[in-house]
Design an enzyme around this catalytic site. Structure first.
Site, PDB file in Angstrom:
ATOM      1  N   ALA A   7       0.858  -1.198   0.000  1.00  0.00           N
ATOM      2  CA  ALA A   7       0.000   0.000   0.000  1.00  0.00           C
ATOM      3  C   ALA A   7       0.880   1.229   0.000  1.00  0.00           C
ATOM      4  CB  ALA A   7      -0.879   0.022   1.249  1.00  0.00           C
ATOM      5  N   TYR A  40      -5.799   8.395   2.789  1.00  0.00           N
ATOM      6  CA  TYR A  40      -5.328   7.044   3.125  1.00  0.00           C
ATOM      7  C   TYR A  40      -6.403   6.278   3.893  1.00  0.00           C
ATOM      8  CZ  TYR A  40      -2.887   3.409   5.779  1.00  0.00           C
ATOM      9  OH  TYR A  40      -2.528   2.218   6.363  1.00  0.00           O
ATOM     10  N   GLU A  68      -6.572   3.579  11.205  1.00  0.00           N
ATOM     11  CA  GLU A  68      -6.853   4.902  10.610  1.00  0.00           C
ATOM     12  C   GLU A  68      -8.297   4.969  10.107  1.00  0.00           C
ATOM     13  OE1 GLU A  68      -5.223   8.056   9.463  1.00  0.00           O
ATOM     14  OE2 GLU A  68      -4.292   7.554  11.358  1.00  0.00           O
ATOM     15  N   HIS A  73       1.886  -0.263  14.570  1.00  0.00           N
ATOM     16  CA  HIS A  73       2.925  -1.178  15.064  1.00  0.00           C
ATOM     17  C   HIS A  73       4.251  -0.788  14.432  1.00  0.00           C
ATOM     18  CE1 HIS A  73       0.520  -3.009  11.852  1.00  0.00           C
ATOM     19  NE2 HIS A  73       1.670  -3.418  11.358  1.00  0.00           N
ATOM     20  N   SER A  85      -6.640  -0.991   8.704  1.00  0.00           N
ATOM     21  CA  SER A  85      -5.942  -0.070   9.607  1.00  0.00           C
ATOM     22  C   SER A  85      -6.869   0.636  10.585  1.00  0.00           C
ATOM     23  CB  SER A  85      -5.245   0.989   8.750  1.00  0.00           C
ATOM     24  OG  SER A  85      -4.843   2.082   9.527  1.00  0.00           O
ATOM     25  N   PHE A 107       7.843   7.842   9.606  1.00  0.00           N
ATOM     26  CA  PHE A 107       6.818   7.645  10.636  1.00  0.00           C
ATOM     27  C   PHE A 107       7.353   8.160  11.973  1.00  0.00           C
ATOM     28  CE2 PHE A 107       6.099   4.580   7.304  1.00  0.00           C
ATOM     29  CZ  PHE A 107       4.745   4.719   7.060  1.00  0.00           C
TER      30      PHE A 107
HETATM   31  P1  NAP Z   1       5.523  -0.093   4.456  1.00  0.00           P
HETATM   32  O1  NAP Z   1       6.753  -0.375   5.268  1.00  0.00           O
HETATM   33  O2  NAP Z   1       5.277   1.283   3.953  1.00  0.00           O
HETATM   34  O3  NAP Z   1       5.542  -1.105   3.207  1.00  0.00           O
HETATM   35  C1  NAP Z   1       4.661  -0.941   2.128  1.00  0.00           C
HETATM   36  C2  NAP Z   1       4.973  -1.990   1.079  1.00  0.00           C
HETATM   37  O4  NAP Z   1       4.061  -1.837  -0.019  1.00  0.00           O
HETATM   38  C3  NAP Z   1       6.378  -1.908   0.487  1.00  0.00           C
HETATM   39  O5  NAP Z   1       6.871  -3.221   0.318  1.00  0.00           O
HETATM   40  C4  NAP Z   1       6.130  -1.260  -0.873  1.00  0.00           C
HETATM   41  O6  NAP Z   1       7.085  -1.593  -1.835  1.00  0.00           O
HETATM   42  C5  NAP Z   1       4.797  -1.888  -1.237  1.00  0.00           C
HETATM   43  N1  NAP Z   1       4.063  -1.196  -2.298  1.00  0.00           N
HETATM   44  C6  NAP Z   1       3.600   0.078  -2.273  1.00  0.00           C
HETATM   45  N2  NAP Z   1       2.933   0.341  -3.396  1.00  0.00           N
HETATM   46  C7  NAP Z   1       2.965  -0.780  -4.168  1.00  0.00           C
HETATM   47  C8  NAP Z   1       2.460  -1.139  -5.444  1.00  0.00           C
HETATM   48  N3  NAP Z   1       1.785  -0.270  -6.190  1.00  0.00           N
HETATM   49  N4  NAP Z   1       2.666  -2.385  -5.904  1.00  0.00           N
HETATM   50  C9  NAP Z   1       3.370  -3.264  -5.167  1.00  0.00           C
HETATM   51  N5  NAP Z   1       3.883  -2.990  -3.961  1.00  0.00           N
HETATM   52  C10 NAP Z   1       3.685  -1.760  -3.465  1.00  0.00           C
HETATM   53  O7  NAP Z   1       4.217  -0.521   5.259  1.00  0.00           O
HETATM   54  P2  NAP Z   1       4.066  -1.464   6.561  1.00  0.00           P
HETATM   55  O8  NAP Z   1       4.209  -0.631   7.773  1.00  0.00           O
HETATM   56  O9  NAP Z   1       4.871  -2.691   6.390  1.00  0.00           O
HETATM   57  O10 NAP Z   1       2.509  -1.821   6.470  1.00  0.00           O
HETATM   58  C11 NAP Z   1       2.059  -2.948   5.714  1.00  0.00           C
HETATM   59  C12 NAP Z   1       0.585  -2.776   5.409  1.00  0.00           C
HETATM   60  O11 NAP Z   1      -0.146  -2.668   6.618  1.00  0.00           O
HETATM   61  C13 NAP Z   1       0.230  -1.525   4.604  1.00  0.00           C
HETATM   62  O12 NAP Z   1      -0.866  -1.855   3.787  1.00  0.00           O
HETATM   63  C14 NAP Z   1      -0.198  -0.528   5.658  1.00  0.00           C
HETATM   64  O13 NAP Z   1      -1.077   0.431   5.103  1.00  0.00           O
HETATM   65  C15 NAP Z   1      -0.904  -1.457   6.635  1.00  0.00           C
HETATM   66  N6  NAP Z   1      -0.939  -1.029   8.029  1.00  0.00           N
HETATM   67  C16 NAP Z   1       0.224  -0.700   8.658  1.00  0.00           C
HETATM   68  C17 NAP Z   1       0.181  -0.363  10.010  1.00  0.00           C
HETATM   69  C18 NAP Z   1       1.445  -0.004  10.755  1.00  0.00           C
HETATM   70  O14 NAP Z   1       1.332   0.571  11.846  1.00  0.00           O
HETATM   71  N7  NAP Z   1       2.621  -0.346  10.249  1.00  0.00           N
HETATM   72  C19 NAP Z   1      -1.046  -0.354  10.694  1.00  0.00           C
HETATM   73  C20 NAP Z   1      -2.200  -0.709  10.003  1.00  0.00           C
HETATM   74  C21 NAP Z   1      -2.140  -1.075   8.675  1.00  0.00           C
HETATM   75  P3  NAP Z   1       8.397  -0.679  -2.137  1.00  0.00           P
HETATM   76  O15 NAP Z   1       9.470  -1.199  -1.214  1.00  0.00           O
HETATM   77  O16 NAP Z   1       8.643  -0.955  -3.579  1.00  0.00           O
HETATM   78  O17 NAP Z   1       8.027   0.746  -1.846  1.00  0.00           O
HETATM   79  N1  GDD Z   2       4.997  11.169  10.675  1.00  0.00           N
HETATM   80  C1  GDD Z   2       5.024  12.102  11.629  1.00  0.00           C
HETATM   81  N2  GDD Z   2       6.053  12.999  11.660  1.00  0.00           N
HETATM   82  N3  GDD Z   2       4.014  12.139  12.529  1.00  0.00           N
HETATM   83  C2  GDD Z   2       4.067  13.070  13.499  1.00  0.00           C
HETATM   84  C3  GDD Z   2       5.108  13.997  13.599  1.00  0.00           C
HETATM   85  C4  GDD Z   2       6.147  13.971  12.625  1.00  0.00           C
HETATM   86  O1  GDD Z   2       7.085  14.756  12.631  1.00  0.00           O
HETATM   87  N4  GDD Z   2       4.879  14.770  14.695  1.00  0.00           N
HETATM   88  C5  GDD Z   2       3.756  14.349  15.253  1.00  0.00           C
HETATM   89  N5  GDD Z   2       3.236  13.313  14.531  1.00  0.00           N
HETATM   90  C6  GDD Z   2       1.980  12.613  14.820  1.00  0.00           C
HETATM   91  C7  GDD Z   2       1.025  12.537  13.623  1.00  0.00           C
HETATM   92  O2  GDD Z   2       0.337  13.786  13.461  1.00  0.00           O
HETATM   93  C8  GDD Z   2       0.129  11.382  14.070  1.00  0.00           C
HETATM   94  O3  GDD Z   2      -0.892  11.857  14.904  1.00  0.00           O
HETATM   95  C9  GDD Z   2       1.067  10.481  14.883  1.00  0.00           C
HETATM   96  O4  GDD Z   2       2.251  11.269  15.145  1.00  0.00           O
HETATM   97  C10 GDD Z   2       1.470   9.184  14.203  1.00  0.00           C
HETATM   98  O5  GDD Z   2       1.934   9.475  12.892  1.00  0.00           O
HETATM   99  P1  GDD Z   2       2.656   8.355  11.976  1.00  0.00           P
HETATM  100  O6  GDD Z   2       3.759   7.711  12.728  1.00  0.00           O
HETATM  101  O7  GDD Z   2       2.982   9.008  10.679  1.00  0.00           O
HETATM  102  O8  GDD Z   2       1.548   7.211  11.821  1.00  0.00           O
HETATM  103  P2  GDD Z   2      -0.015   7.291  11.512  1.00  0.00           P
HETATM  104  O9  GDD Z   2      -0.724   6.993  12.806  1.00  0.00           O
HETATM  105  O10 GDD Z   2      -0.393   8.504  10.773  1.00  0.00           O
HETATM  106  O11 GDD Z   2      -0.200   6.069  10.501  1.00  0.00           O
HETATM  107  C11 GDD Z   2       0.427   4.802  10.749  1.00  0.00           C
HETATM  108  O12 GDD Z   2      -0.428   3.977  11.466  1.00  0.00           O
HETATM  109  C12 GDD Z   2      -1.635   3.603  10.788  1.00  0.00           C
HETATM  110  C13 GDD Z   2      -2.453   2.732  11.751  1.00  0.00           C
HETATM  111  O13 GDD Z   2      -3.187   3.549  12.637  1.00  0.00           O
HETATM  112  C14 GDD Z   2       0.792   4.205   9.387  1.00  0.00           C
HETATM  113  O14 GDD Z   2       1.576   3.057   9.582  1.00  0.00           O
HETATM  114  C15 GDD Z   2      -0.435   3.795   8.602  1.00  0.00           C
HETATM  115  O15 GDD Z   2      -0.054   3.091   7.426  1.00  0.00           O
HETATM  116  C16 GDD Z   2      -1.269   2.878   9.509  1.00  0.00           C
HETATM  117  O16 GDD Z   2      -2.434   2.464   8.838  1.00  0.00           O
END
Ligand code: NAP
Ligand code: GDD
Length: 325
Positions: A81, A148, A126, A178, A124, A187
């Protein structure tokens, strides 16, 4: 019989931990990657020889369908994604294509090839956005606050719809934030651990952040991929919230990170920069993981405090090694 798993997004944070878990369980692991001119295997370098790679893109139906037909997986984990929330305001159409319609493309590939394949969608917290209930559980209504989040709501419902329309084993894991030392540096958690490590080693003297009052339910990515796998091992397909049930402010993460590095109070290093504020914020996320505990037997092993310390330690070690090299 050795099971085969296809992972989209294998180069990402979660893809790397999930690949490790599945390899340890004896799976044949196939990872879908997009064609790039540089090496994107940084997070899976240590297991790259154990994984089979196929080239495809969530934007391209033809590649998705032929990959599923060629690989014939037992399980598909759709982790790919555009996952960074701020980018979704800059690229809302592309985010919709990847993060929303991309899910339909994978589901269509499964339906056309072999509807018996088990499918996991990375949904998510979100989606809860401007929350209508505290804590958030599977039945909490969605109110997304970013392109998103809106795209993820689509991905969630199309997964439910394919399950109900075609009797497919398609499940949606509603995962709360996570993190890990493999988290992308944009992030907030990794930005903080990397920034603290730089200050500790004298490579920087300040850290610019946005909203310090946002609250998130943060867990360790290594724990969360176990829940993904468990969801696909059940008798009946269903959707689950995966969370710790604890919430903290960004400010708490910052405070503990500076303390873990022995830098004392963070106030003299951290500045607030409007560039990192969002057009619409998700103020409070806290999940209720009761269903995952009771039905999957899942619970996290790593606490919030351990997570912060793990990330700070890893960045200090990484940057120290680089300085010494
Ligand atoms: P991430 O580190 O940003 O990894 C995203 C992956 O998606 C990368 O391997 C990226 O490949 C691939 N990708 C993006 N666009 C693509 C496309 N068009 N075709 C094929 N591959 C593509 O994300 P993550 O933290 O591991 O999260 C994994 C999934 O869980 C995501 O869907 C995210 O939205 C969801 N999620 C994450 C969290 C969290 O807190 N981490 C929470 C809830 C849901 P490249 O290396 O080529 O960019
Ligand atoms: N990135 C970022 N950078 N966030 C900041 C900053 C900064 O400098 N300062 C404060 N924040 C605050 C953001 O406004 C948000 O409220 C919080 O920190 C977390 O931001 P991120 O770490 O960017 O994560 P996210 O919660 O927006 O989204 C992540 O979690 C989702 C699950 O709830 C991503 O991994 C999403 O892909 C995932 O779905």
């Amino acid at each position: 019989m050795k099971k085969t798993a296809l992972i989209t997004g294998i180069t990402g944070q979660d893809g790397s931990y999930l690949a490790e878990l599945l390899l340890a369980q004896g799976y044949r692991v196939v990872g879908m990657t997009r064609r790039t001119s540089t090496d994107v295997h940084e997070r899976i370098q240590h297991i790259v020889d154990d994984i089979e790679f196929v080239s495809g893109d969530l934007l391209d139906q033809t590649s998705m369908t032929s990959i599923v037909a060629d690989v014939m997986p037992d399980e598909i984990y759709n982790l790919a994604a555009q996952s960074f929330v701020p980018t979704s305001w800059q690229q809302p159409v592309l985010t919709g294509e990847f993060t929303a319609l991309g899910v339909t493309r994978v589901l269509e590939a499964v339906r056309a090839t072999n509807p018996k394949i088990r499918f996991y969608q990375a949904s998510s917290s979100e989606m809860f956005g401007k929350v209508t209930e505290v804590p958030q559980r599977e039945s909490t209504p969605f109110y997304p606050r970013s392109p998103y989040g809106v795209a993820k709501v689509y991905g969630h419902w199309i997964t439910v719809n394919y399950r109900e329309s075609y009797d497919m084993f398609a499940v949606s894991g509603i995962l709360f934030n996570h993190e890990s030392p493999r988290r992308g540096k944009e992030f907030v958690t990794r930005k903080i651990s990397d920034g603290v490590a730089r200050i500790k080693l004298g490579l920087a003297n300040r850290l610019a952040l946005g909203n310090l009052d946002a609250q998130r339910d943060w867990g360790f990515a290594g724990d969360y991929v176990r829940a993904m796998w468990l969801m696909l091992q059940q008798d009946v397909p269903d959707d689950y919230v995966v969370a710790t049930g604890r919430t903290h402010r960004v400010r708490d993460f910052v405070r503990i990170a500076f303390e873990a590095a022995g830098l004392g109070s963070f106030e003299k290093y951290v500045v607030q920069d409007p560039r990192f504020m969002r057009p619409a914020e998700v103020d409070l996320l806290i999940g209720d993981p009761t269903k995952a505990h009771e039905q999957l037997g899942w619970k996290p092993d790593v606490s919030f405090e351990q997570l912060v310390e793990m990330m700070v330690r890893a960045d200090i070690d990484r940057l120290s090694a680089r300085a010494g090299a």
